[in-house]
Scaffold this motif. Structure first.
Motif, PDB file in Angstrom:
ATOM      1  N   ARG A  30       0.472  38.839   4.272  1.00  0.00           N
ATOM      2  CA  ARG A  30      -0.992  39.367   3.969  1.00  0.00           C
ATOM      3  C   ARG A  30      -1.075  40.800   4.098  1.00  0.00           C
ATOM      4  O   ARG A  30      -0.492  41.210   5.185  1.00  0.00           O
ATOM      5  N   LEU A  31      -1.585  41.515   3.202  1.00  0.00           N
ATOM      6  CA  LEU A  31      -1.860  42.825   3.316  1.00  0.00           C
ATOM      7  C   LEU A  31      -2.857  43.074   4.265  1.00  0.00           C
ATOM      8  O   LEU A  31      -4.188  42.686   4.224  1.00  0.00           O
ATOM      9  N   GLU A  65      -3.229  48.620  -6.711  1.00  0.00           N
ATOM     10  CA  GLU A  65      -4.585  48.036  -6.425  1.00  0.00           C
ATOM     11  C   GLU A  65      -4.617  47.248  -5.006  1.00  0.00           C
ATOM     12  O   GLU A  65      -4.267  46.055  -5.277  1.00  0.00           O
ATOM     13  N   ALA A  66      -4.745  47.869  -3.991  1.00  0.00           N
ATOM     14  CA  ALA A  66      -4.610  47.298  -2.738  1.00  0.00           C
ATOM     15  C   ALA A  66      -5.759  46.329  -2.498  1.00  0.00           C
ATOM     16  O   ALA A  66      -6.953  46.821  -2.749  1.00  0.00           O
ATOM     17  N   ARG A  67      -5.457  45.099  -2.180  1.00  0.00           N
ATOM     18  CA  ARG A  67      -6.617  44.142  -1.753  1.00  0.00           C
ATOM     19  C   ARG A  67      -6.384  43.523  -0.344  1.00  0.00           C
ATOM     20  O   ARG A  67      -5.673  42.628  -0.131  1.00  0.00           O
ATOM     21  N   SER A  70      -5.502  40.021   0.743  1.00  0.00           N
ATOM     22  CA  SER A  70      -4.635  39.112  -0.139  1.00  0.00           C
ATOM     23  C   SER A  70      -3.282  39.110   0.035  1.00  0.00           C
ATOM     24  O   SER A  70      -2.659  39.658   1.166  1.00  0.00           O
ATOM     25  N   GLU A  71      -2.480  37.989  -0.299  1.00  0.00           N
ATOM     26  CA  GLU A  71      -1.267  37.636   0.004  1.00  0.00           C
ATOM     27  C   GLU A  71      -0.502  38.272  -0.848  1.00  0.00           C
ATOM     28  O   GLU A  71      -0.782  38.325  -2.239  1.00  0.00           O
ATOM     29  N   TYR A  72       0.897  39.043  -0.729  1.00  0.00           N
ATOM     30  CA  TYR A  72       1.846  39.690  -1.517  1.00  0.00           C
ATOM     31  C   TYR A  72       3.300  39.323  -1.179  1.00  0.00           C
ATOM     32  O   TYR A  72       3.526  38.723  -0.234  1.00  0.00           O
ATOM     33  N   ASP A  95       0.665  40.371  -6.357  1.00  0.00           N
ATOM     34  CA  ASP A  95      -0.357  39.751  -5.394  1.00  0.00           C
ATOM     35  C   ASP A  95      -0.032  38.348  -5.643  1.00  0.00           C
ATOM     36  O   ASP A  95       0.330  37.780  -6.757  1.00  0.00           O
ATOM     37  N   ASP A  97      -1.636  35.751  -4.422  1.00  0.00           N
ATOM     38  CA  ASP A  97      -2.863  34.816  -4.142  1.00  0.00           C
ATOM     39  C   ASP A  97      -2.936  33.880  -5.404  1.00  0.00           C
ATOM     40  O   ASP A  97      -2.921  34.228  -6.471  1.00  0.00           O
TER      41      ASP A  97
END
Length: 135
Positions: A30-31, A65-67, A70-72, A95, A97
Motif C-alpha cells: 500500500r502506498l 499518478e500517486a494514489r 492504493s495497492e501497488y 496500481d 487495486d
C-alpha cells in the motif's frame, strides 16, 4: 526500509525493526507516502503481525499518478542510499487495486515452476551432450 525485491512482482525482502519479509513472497504493498520533489514513494505491507516499509525511487516511472492508500506492485533494482539503506529503483510501478491476488500468486508460482523445470532440462541436456563428446 527494504532489502530486496525478487520478482515476485513486488514481493521480496522488505525490512522492519523485527527482520525481513520472506524472499520470493508475492507482495502487494500500500502506498503510504509519495514525495514528487525527490521522486520517492514509501510502500507498506503487514505480514505475520509485522509492518514493513519499502522505499522506492520513482524517477524512471514518472509521471507517476500517486494514489495514497492504493495497492501497488513494483519491479526494479536494489540500490543503497545514504546510511546503507536499500532502496528499490522502480522500473515498473503498477496500481494493483482490483487485481485478483490469488490468481496472480498462482500465475507467478507456475512461472517459477516452469523456469525451474526449464533450467533442470537445460542442465540435463548439457550433461548428456558432454557425455556424448567424451565417448
Amino acid at each position: 526500509m527494504p532489502r530486496s525485491l525478487s520478482l515476485s512482482l513486488s514481493g521480496g525482502d522488505a525490512r522492519s525493526s523485527r527482520g525481513f519479509l520472506p524472499a520470493g513472497s508475492l507482495s502487494i504493498q500500500r502506498l503510504t507516502t509519495y514525495d514528487a520533489r525527490i521522486s520517492e514513494a514509501i510502500l507498506s505491507v503487514h505480514h505475520s503481525s509485522t509492518d514493513y516499509q519499502l522505499r522506492v525511487r520513482t524517477s524512471l516511472v514518472e509521471p507517476f499518478e500517486a494514489r495514497i492508500g492504493s495497492e501497488y506492485m513494483v519491479l526494479g533494482e536494489i540500490e543503497t542510499s545514504a546510511g546503507n539503506i536499500p532502496v528499490i529503483q522502480a522500473r515498473l510501478l503498477m496500481d494493483a487495486d482490483g487485481v485478483n491476488l490469488p490468481l496472480l500468486e498462482r500465475a507467478v508460482q507456475e512461472q517459477r515452476k516452469y523456469f525451474q523445470q526449464r533450467a533442470a532440462r537445460g542442465a540435463l541436456e548439457t550433461g548428456v551432450e558432454t557425455n556424448k563428446r567424451d565417448v
